[in-house]
Design a protein around this motif. Sequence first.
Motif, short mmCIF file in Angstrom:
data_model
loop_
_atom_site.label_atom_id
_atom_site.label_comp_id
_atom_site.label_asym_id
_atom_site.label_seq_id
_atom_site.Cartn_x
_atom_site.Cartn_y
_atom_site.Cartn_z
N UNK A 176 0.60 -1.09 -0.03
CA UNK A 176 0.05 0.15 -0.07
C UNK A 176 0.79 1.32 0.17
N UNK A 177 1.52 1.45 -1.16
CA UNK A 177 2.52 2.54 -1.21
C UNK A 177 1.89 3.86 -1.50
N UNK A 178 2.09 4.84 -0.83
CA UNK A 178 1.67 6.22 -0.81
C UNK A 178 2.10 6.97 -1.84
N UNK A 179 1.55 7.73 -2.73
CA UNK A 179 1.89 8.57 -3.86
C UNK A 179 1.42 9.93 -3.71
N UNK A 180 1.87 11.02 -3.99
CA UNK A 180 1.28 12.39 -4.23
C UNK A 180 -0.12 12.29 -4.57
N UNK A 181 -1.13 12.80 -3.69
CA UNK A 181 -2.49 12.69 -3.99
C UNK A 181 -2.94 13.65 -5.00
N UNK A 182 -3.77 13.18 -5.97
CA UNK A 182 -4.32 13.83 -7.10
C UNK A 182 -5.70 14.35 -6.57
N UNK A 183 -5.95 15.45 -7.56
CA UNK A 183 -7.40 16.06 -7.11
C UNK A 183 -8.49 14.95 -6.89
#
Length: 120
Positions: A73-80
């Motif tokens: 469950x990697x976290x990427x920068x959140x899109x709109x």
Amino acid sequence: GNTPCVAAHSTVRALYGDYDGRLYQVLRASDKGTKDVPTLSAGGFANSAVQDDFCTGTSCTINRIYDQSPQGNHLDTAPAGGAHHQDDSGVDANAEKIVVGGHEVYAARFVPGNGYRNDK
């Protein structure tokens, strides 16, 4: 209890004694190149020299925070999305250099507009 771990995130150190993989990924502003920052050893601290070398002379943000659990469950920068209509940005990778257990590492220092998400 017997509840399985569904995510384990840290930019500072491994959260499992036998984890020796990637902790986070930095994104270089000058050319949009990326580099993974691993642990120094299994169960150890982040190898911050990798980030220092890669980000010399430019700025970097943390682009991804890897999940150390087996769940991926990697976290990427959140899109709109949802109530927030703008993309979030990654944290400034160099904003919070700290010393933990004698090791220089980088913590994730959040300011308004920073955010990460996993939509899977």
